[in-house]
Design a protein around this motif. Structure first.
Motif, PDB file in Angstrom:
ATOM      1  N   THR A 110     109.730   9.246  99.758  1.00  0.00           N
ATOM      2  CA  THR A 110     110.072  10.335  98.841  1.00  0.00           C
ATOM      3  C   THR A 110     111.509  10.761  99.104  1.00  0.00           C
ATOM      4  OG1 THR A 110     107.800  11.149  98.883  1.00  0.00           O
ATOM      5  CG2 THR A 110     109.477  12.672  98.098  1.00  0.00           C
ATOM      6  N   GLU A 129     115.159  16.132  90.825  1.00  0.00           N
ATOM      7  CA  GLU A 129     113.965  15.282  90.810  1.00  0.00           C
ATOM      8  C   GLU A 129     113.446  15.035  92.208  1.00  0.00           C
ATOM      9  OE1 GLU A 129     113.680  11.853  88.334  1.00  0.00           O
ATOM     10  OE2 GLU A 129     115.459  12.434  87.212  1.00  0.00           O
ATOM     11  N   VAL A 131     111.864  11.873  93.740  1.00  0.00           N
ATOM     12  CA  VAL A 131     111.633  10.452  93.497  1.00  0.00           C
ATOM     13  C   VAL A 131     110.665   9.968  94.569  1.00  0.00           C
ATOM     14  CG1 VAL A 131     112.730   8.193  93.268  1.00  0.00           C
ATOM     15  CG2 VAL A 131     113.990  10.254  92.625  1.00  0.00           C
ATOM     16  N   SER A 132     109.529   9.434  94.143  1.00  0.00           N
ATOM     17  CA  SER A 132     108.556   8.933  95.118  1.00  0.00           C
ATOM     18  C   SER A 132     107.838   7.726  94.544  1.00  0.00           C
ATOM     19  CB  SER A 132     107.557  10.025  95.507  1.00  0.00           C
ATOM     20  OG  SER A 132     106.801  10.416  94.397  1.00  0.00           O
ATOM     21  N   ASP A 133     107.226   6.968  95.430  1.00  0.00           N
ATOM     22  CA  ASP A 133     106.505   5.776  95.016  1.00  0.00           C
ATOM     23  C   ASP A 133     105.199   5.703  95.807  1.00  0.00           C
ATOM     24  OD1 ASP A 133     105.621   3.354  94.113  1.00  0.00           O
ATOM     25  OD2 ASP A 133     107.311   2.196  94.880  1.00  0.00           O
ATOM     26  N   MET A 156     112.211   1.681  95.340  1.00  0.00           N
ATOM     27  CA  MET A 156     111.913   2.920  94.619  1.00  0.00           C
ATOM     28  C   MET A 156     113.163   3.410  93.885  1.00  0.00           C
ATOM     29  SD  MET A 156     110.729   6.548  96.312  1.00  0.00           S
ATOM     30  CE  MET A 156     112.280   6.780  97.185  1.00  0.00           C
ATOM     31  N   LEU A 157     114.314   3.404  94.558  1.00  0.00           N
ATOM     32  CA  LEU A 157     115.564   3.838  93.924  1.00  0.00           C
ATOM     33  C   LEU A 157     115.984   2.886  92.805  1.00  0.00           C
ATOM     34  CD1 LEU A 157     117.516   5.105  97.052  1.00  0.00           C
ATOM     35  CD2 LEU A 157     116.634   6.497  95.150  1.00  0.00           C
ATOM     36  N   ASP A 159     113.998   1.295  90.725  1.00  0.00           N
ATOM     37  CA  ASP A 159     113.196   1.671  89.559  1.00  0.00           C
ATOM     38  C   ASP A 159     113.702   2.978  88.945  1.00  0.00           C
ATOM     39  OD1 ASP A 159     111.644  -0.560  90.029  1.00  0.00           O
ATOM     40  OD2 ASP A 159     109.981   0.560  90.932  1.00  0.00           O
ATOM     41  N   TRP A 160     113.926   3.973  89.790  1.00  0.00           N
ATOM     42  CA  TRP A 160     114.387   5.279  89.309  1.00  0.00           C
ATOM     43  C   TRP A 160     115.739   5.158  88.613  1.00  0.00           C
ATOM     44  CZ3 TRP A 160     118.738   8.056  91.079  1.00  0.00           C
ATOM     45  CH2 TRP A 160     118.868   9.330  90.530  1.00  0.00           C
ATOM     46  N   GLN A 163     115.508   3.352  85.218  1.00  0.00           N
ATOM     47  CA  GLN A 163     114.854   4.184  84.199  1.00  0.00           C
ATOM     48  C   GLN A 163     115.770   5.300  83.707  1.00  0.00           C
ATOM     49  OE1 GLN A 163     111.279   5.502  86.114  1.00  0.00           O
ATOM     50  NE2 GLN A 163     110.312   3.501  85.983  1.00  0.00           N
ATOM     51  N   ARG A 164     116.570   5.874  84.589  1.00  0.00           N
ATOM     52  CA  ARG A 164     117.406   7.014  84.207  1.00  0.00           C
ATOM     53  C   ARG A 164     118.740   6.613  83.561  1.00  0.00           C
ATOM     54  NH1 ARG A 164     113.431   8.337  85.356  1.00  0.00           N
ATOM     55  NH2 ARG A 164     112.548  10.155  86.385  1.00  0.00           N
TER      56      ARG A 164
END
Length: 171
Positions: A110, A129, A131-133, A156-157, A159-160, A163-164
């Motif tokens: 996270t 935000e 950000v977690s997975d 995780m980063l 993907d984030w 997406q952003r």
């Protein structure tokens, strides 16, 4: 040899973009009181708080690399990281593996952050935000043995960030 060639190529591309007036995307990463982070040390075998320089450097470099991949020329992104909780936990009571970070389903990565995206001719975009997975152990390709000790956080980063900030296809 490859490193020297890669550095030369980057320098040529950077000088060409500067000569042609193209501004490149830029990512600035700041850490807000890293000494208070929940769990951001790869070298701690207990429960003390704080981040170590290795984690700060790796996350900064990774986010800057993502910026070069996904941001458009002229965009500037400032990310303020307020807390980090790495995937897994040390289990110091395990005498034969006291320095091993055990990955379990309940110890997902996270990162709490805020960001500001600036781009010419548009108002700034700002958000906070977490950000977690939670499914980091179940995702395809994520359990691949890797020498990167931050593989879960980087995935995780990835993907984030995609997406952003990745350019949306026009229809």
């Amino acid at each position: 040899m490859r490193t020297a060639l890669a550095c030369a190529a980057v320098m040529v591309l950077a000088s060409n973009s500067m000569a042609h007036g193209i501004s490149t995307a830029r990512v600035e990463v700041r850490f807000d009181h890293p000494e208070k982070f929940r769990d951001a040390s790869l070298n701690s075998q207990g429960y003390e708080r704080g981040a170590d320089a290795e984690v700060i450097k790796a996350l900064t470099q990774h986010l800057q690399t993502l910026g070069q991949r996904y941001l458009q020329p002229g965009q500037q992104l400032r990310i303020d990281i307020r807390d980090v909780d790495l995937a897994g936990r040390f289990e110091p009571w395990n005498s034969y593996a006291y320095d091993v970070r055990f990955m379990r389903e309940i110890t997902w990565p996270t990162i709490d952050l805020s960001y500001t995206l600036s781009q010419p001719g548009r108002p700034d975009q700002q958000a906070e935000e977490r950000v977690s997975d939670k499914m980091y152990l179940s995702r395809p390709g994520r359990q691949v043995s890797s020498s990167d000790r931050l593989y879960a956080e980087k995935a995780m980063l990835n993907d984030w960030f995609r997406q952003r900030f990745a350019a949306k296809p026009t229809s």
